[in-house]
Structures are given as structure tokens and as C-alpha cells.
Scaffold this motif. Structure first.
Motif, PDB file in Angstrom:
ATOM      1  N   ARG A  14       0.812  -1.223   0.000  1.00 20.66           N
ATOM      2  CA  ARG A  14       0.000   0.000   0.000  1.00 20.66           C
ATOM      3  C   ARG A  14       0.843   1.271   0.000  1.00 20.66           C
ATOM      4  O   ARG A  14       0.446   2.271  -0.564  1.00 20.66           O
ATOM      5  N   ALA A  15       1.983   1.253   0.625  1.00 20.48           N
ATOM      6  CA  ALA A  15       2.812   2.458   0.715  1.00 20.48           C
ATOM      7  C   ALA A  15       3.514   2.766  -0.597  1.00 20.48           C
ATOM      8  O   ALA A  15       3.745   3.917  -0.913  1.00 20.48           O
ATOM      9  N   HIS A  16       3.840   1.775  -1.361  1.00 17.92           N
ATOM     10  CA  HIS A  16       4.642   1.990  -2.556  1.00 17.92           C
ATOM     11  C   HIS A  16       4.003   2.910  -3.597  1.00 17.92           C
ATOM     12  O   HIS A  16       4.662   3.821  -4.072  1.00 17.92           O
ATOM     13  N   PRO A  17       2.742   2.722  -3.966  1.00 17.77           N
ATOM     14  CA  PRO A  17       2.168   3.644  -4.958  1.00 17.77           C
ATOM     15  C   PRO A  17       2.161   5.093  -4.469  1.00 17.77           C
ATOM     16  O   PRO A  17       2.416   6.015  -5.246  1.00 17.77           O
ATOM     17  N   THR A  18       1.895   5.311  -3.199  1.00 18.27           N
ATOM     18  CA  THR A  18       1.881   6.672  -2.668  1.00 18.27           C
ATOM     19  C   THR A  18       3.276   7.280  -2.705  1.00 18.27           C
ATOM     20  O   THR A  18       3.437   8.436  -3.095  1.00 18.27           O
ATOM     21  N   LEU A  19       4.263   6.503  -2.314  1.00 13.38           N
ATOM     22  CA  LEU A  19       5.638   7.002  -2.345  1.00 13.38           C
ATOM     23  C   LEU A  19       6.098   7.274  -3.775  1.00 13.38           C
ATOM     24  O   LEU A  19       6.754   8.283  -4.041  1.00 13.38           O
ATOM     25  N   LEU A  20       5.759   6.397  -4.676  1.00 16.07           N
ATOM     26  CA  LEU A  20       6.133   6.609  -6.076  1.00 16.07           C
ATOM     27  C   LEU A  20       5.435   7.837  -6.640  1.00 16.07           C
ATOM     28  O   LEU A  20       6.037   8.629  -7.366  1.00 16.07           O
ATOM     29  N   PHE A  21       4.170   8.007  -6.281  1.00 19.95           N
ATOM     30  CA  PHE A  21       3.422   9.177  -6.746  1.00 19.95           C
ATOM     31  C   PHE A  21       4.038  10.459  -6.185  1.00 19.95           C
ATOM     32  O   PHE A  21       4.225  11.435  -6.906  1.00 19.95           O
ATOM     33  N   ALA A  22       4.388  10.452  -4.899  1.00 24.28           N
ATOM     34  CA  ALA A  22       5.016  11.625  -4.271  1.00 24.28           C
ATOM     35  C   ALA A  22       6.354  11.925  -4.942  1.00 24.28           C
ATOM     36  O   ALA A  22       6.669  13.088  -5.220  1.00 24.28           O
ATOM     37  N   VAL A  28       8.625  16.220 -11.004  1.00 25.70           N
ATOM     38  CA  VAL A  28       7.966  17.064 -12.010  1.00 25.70           C
ATOM     39  C   VAL A  28       7.963  18.526 -11.566  1.00 25.70           C
ATOM     40  O   VAL A  28       8.304  19.424 -12.342  1.00 25.70           O
ATOM     41  N   LEU A  29       7.576  18.780 -10.315  1.00 22.20           N
ATOM     42  CA  LEU A  29       7.528  20.165  -9.837  1.00 22.20           C
ATOM     43  C   LEU A  29       8.906  20.809  -9.806  1.00 22.20           C
ATOM     44  O   LEU A  29       9.074  21.953 -10.239  1.00 22.20           O
ATOM     45  N   VAL A  81      15.913  18.641  -3.092  1.00 19.57           N
ATOM     46  CA  VAL A  81      15.706  18.436  -1.643  1.00 19.57           C
ATOM     47  C   VAL A  81      14.709  19.462  -1.106  1.00 19.57           C
ATOM     48  O   VAL A  81      13.797  19.116  -0.343  1.00 19.57           O
ATOM     49  N   ILE A  82      14.860  20.713  -1.521  1.00 19.10           N
ATOM     50  CA  ILE A  82      13.933  21.758  -1.069  1.00 19.10           C
ATOM     51  C   ILE A  82      12.513  21.436  -1.511  1.00 19.10           C
ATOM     52  O   ILE A  82      11.562  21.562  -0.732  1.00 19.10           O
ATOM     53  N   MET A  83      12.350  20.989  -2.757  1.00 21.54           N
ATOM     54  CA  MET A  83      11.008  20.629  -3.234  1.00 21.54           C
ATOM     55  C   MET A  83      10.471  19.440  -2.452  1.00 21.54           C
ATOM     56  O   MET A  83       9.271  19.386  -2.148  1.00 21.54           O
ATOM     57  N   SER A  84      11.328  18.503  -2.095  1.00 19.63           N
ATOM     58  CA  SER A  84      10.898  17.356  -1.287  1.00 19.63           C
ATOM     59  C   SER A  84      10.375  17.816   0.065  1.00 19.63           C
ATOM     60  O   SER A  84       9.368  17.306   0.566  1.00 19.63           O
ATOM     61  N   VAL A  85      11.043  18.793   0.648  1.00 17.15           N
ATOM     62  CA  VAL A  85      10.596  19.341   1.934  1.00 17.15           C
ATOM     63  C   VAL A  85       9.240  20.037   1.762  1.00 17.15           C
ATOM     64  O   VAL A  85       8.334  19.869   2.585  1.00 17.15           O
ATOM     65  N   MET A  86       9.088  20.799   0.676  1.00 19.05           N
ATOM     66  CA  MET A  86       7.822  21.500   0.436  1.00 19.05           C
ATOM     67  C   MET A  86       6.652  20.516   0.337  1.00 19.05           C
ATOM     68  O   MET A  86       5.594  20.731   0.930  1.00 19.05           O
ATOM     69  N   VAL A  87       6.850  19.439  -0.415  1.00 18.57           N
ATOM     70  CA  VAL A  87       5.800  18.429  -0.562  1.00 18.57           C
ATOM     71  C   VAL A  87       5.561  17.714   0.763  1.00 18.57           C
ATOM     72  O   VAL A  87       4.414  17.511   1.177  1.00 18.57           O
ATOM     73  N   SER A  88       6.627  17.365   1.458  1.00 18.95           N
ATOM     74  CA  SER A  88       6.508  16.626   2.722  1.00 18.95           C
ATOM     75  C   SER A  88       5.784  17.431   3.798  1.00 18.95           C
ATOM     76  O   SER A  88       4.965  16.880   4.544  1.00 18.95           O
ATOM     77  N   ALA A 154      -1.203  20.349  -3.435  1.00 12.08           N
ATOM     78  CA  ALA A 154      -2.495  20.076  -2.785  1.00 12.08           C
ATOM     79  C   ALA A 154      -3.373  19.174  -3.640  1.00 12.08           C
ATOM     80  O   ALA A 154      -3.985  18.226  -3.138  1.00 12.08           O
ATOM     81  N   LEU A 155      -3.456  19.452  -4.933  1.00 11.81           N
ATOM     82  CA  LEU A 155      -4.286  18.625  -5.825  1.00 11.81           C
ATOM     83  C   LEU A 155      -3.716  17.210  -5.949  1.00 11.81           C
ATOM     84  O   LEU A 155      -4.475  16.240  -6.012  1.00 11.81           O
ATOM     85  N   SER A 156      -2.398  17.091  -5.953  1.00 16.33           N
ATOM     86  CA  SER A 156      -1.755  15.779  -6.044  1.00 16.33           C
ATOM     87  C   SER A 156      -2.046  14.953  -4.800  1.00 16.33           C
ATOM     88  O   SER A 156      -2.333  13.760  -4.878  1.00 16.33           O
ATOM     89  N   LEU A 157      -1.963  15.602  -3.635  1.00 18.17           N
ATOM     90  CA  LEU A 157      -2.253  14.876  -2.403  1.00 18.17           C
ATOM     91  C   LEU A 157      -3.709  14.448  -2.340  1.00 18.17           C
ATOM     92  O   LEU A 157      -4.025  13.361  -1.856  1.00 18.17           O
ATOM     93  N   ARG A 158      -4.586  15.291  -2.830  1.00 19.05           N
ATOM     94  CA  ARG A 158      -6.000  14.914  -2.848  1.00 19.05           C
ATOM     95  C   ARG A 158      -6.199  13.701  -3.744  1.00 19.05           C
ATOM     96  O   ARG A 158      -6.913  12.763  -3.394  1.00 19.05           O
ATOM     97  N   ARG A 159      -5.547  13.718  -4.893  1.00 14.94           N
ATOM     98  CA  ARG A 159      -5.660  12.592  -5.820  1.00 14.94           C
ATOM     99  C   ARG A 159      -5.071  11.324  -5.207  1.00 14.94           C
ATOM    100  O   ARG A 159      -5.621  10.235  -5.344  1.00 14.94           O
ATOM    101  N   ALA A 160      -3.933  11.461  -4.548  1.00 16.93           N
ATOM    102  CA  ALA A 160      -3.275  10.307  -3.943  1.00 16.93           C
ATOM    103  C   ALA A 160      -4.018   9.784  -2.724  1.00 16.93           C
ATOM    104  O   ALA A 160      -3.920   8.612  -2.382  1.00 16.93           O
ATOM    105  N   GLY A 161      -4.789  10.693  -2.068  1.00 16.51           N
ATOM    106  CA  GLY A 161      -5.473  10.369  -0.827  1.00 16.51           C
ATOM    107  C   GLY A 161      -6.415   9.209  -0.950  1.00 16.51           C
ATOM    108  O   GLY A 161      -6.691   8.477  -0.058  1.00 16.51           O
TER     109      GLY A 161
END
Length: 161
Positions: A14-22, A28-29, A81-88, A154-161
Motif C-alpha cells: 500500500r505504501a509503494h504507490p503513494t511514495l512513487l506518486f510523491a 515534475v515540480l 531536496v527543497i522541493m521534497s521538503v515542500m511536498v513533505s 495540494a491537488l496531487s495529495l488529494r488525488r493520492a489520498g
């Protein structure tokens, strides 16, 4: 006897698709943001893309970042790394505040404005980057890009949710 770790076991799948999507959202961002910055600065001021990446590395190294090409990779790494922090940060906040996922258009845009403020009024001033005047056109377009970044997160997290 201990059972070896199996990443394909049902509880782990279950965690893998979410991590891959993130990871995809981050790549991309961050890439789109870099393309925007490089295009903007080159089109208006003929600043080469390598200089943009060195400027990011200058956050840690100061003026030394511009002395050679070895800091280009560091700048790229730091940007991702900065973008990773922003998403996280948004993801972690959304685990506690449902509205962040339920109203992504509102909170994504607000998060983008917040990202701009944090980056430009806290992170950059506290960094070792040389202080230079910034054109108004860069500030205005940077605000728009940060709002888009916040919205996509925000839209990506909603989709992944």
C-alpha cells in the motif's frame, strides 16, 4: 527464527504507490520550477542555466559556488531536496488538517503564497547567497509559480489520498 523483510508482502504494498506518486510529483515540480527559472533569467538577462544552479548552491557556499562548475550538481540536488521538503510539509500537515485535502484549491494557493514568503523572507536572507537586487518581474512571476506549486501539491495529495 526471524522472518526476512519482504517489501512485496501485503502490508508493504500500500505504501509503494503513494511514495512513487510523491516522488513523481517532486521530480515534475522541481524540474518545471528549474525550467521556469532558467528560461526567465536567460530570456530576460542572458543568465546561463548553470548560473541558476550555482546560485542555489550559493545558499550553502556563498560566493565560492561561482568559482567552478562542480557546484552545479550541488545546486540541482539542493533544489530537489527543497522541493521534497515542500511536498513533505504539506503532506504531514494534511494528515492532521482534513481541510488541506478537502479544499485543495484554496489551501494549495495559500500554501504557495506561504512557500514564497518562507523562501524569500526567511530562507534566502538567512542563506549565504550574495545579496543582490531582484527585479520586480522576477518577484511577481515567482509568486505565481509558487502558487502553482502549492496548488499542484495540494491537488496531487488529494488525488493520492
Amino acid at each position: 527464527m526471524s522472518v526476512p523483510f519482504d517489501p512485496c508482502a501485503p502490508g508493504h504494498l500500500r505504501a509503494h504507490p503513494t511514495l512513487l506518486f510523491a516522488a513523481l510529483v517532486i521530480v515534475v515540480l522541481a524540474t518545471a520550477d528549474l525550467l521556469f527559472a532558467c528560461s526567465f533569467w536567460y530570456a530576460l538577462y542572458r543568465v546561463p542555466p548553470m548560473r541558476i544552479l550555482q546560485n542555489i548552491a550559493a545558499g550553502l557556499l556563498g560566493k565560492r559556488a561561482f568559482l567552478g562548475s562542480g557546484t552545479i550538481a550541488l545546486g540541482a540536488l539542493l533544489h530537489y531536496v527543497i522541493m521534497s521538503v515542500m511536498v513533505s510539509v504539506y503532506y504531514l500537515a494534511s494528515r492532521r488538517v482534513d481541510a488541506l485535502v478537502e479544499q485543495p484549491w484554496l489551501y494549495g494557493c495559500l500554501y504557495g503564497v506561504g512557500l514564497f514568503v518562507v523562501m524569500n523572507l526567511i530562507v534566502v536572507p538567512l542563506s549565504a547567497v550574495p545579496k543582490t537586487p531582484v527585479p520586480t518581474s522576477w518577484v511577481a512571476s515567482s509568486i505565481v509559480v509558487h502558487v502553482i506549486i502549492g496548488l499542484v501539491i495540494a491537488l496531487s495529495l488529494r488525488r493520492a489520498g
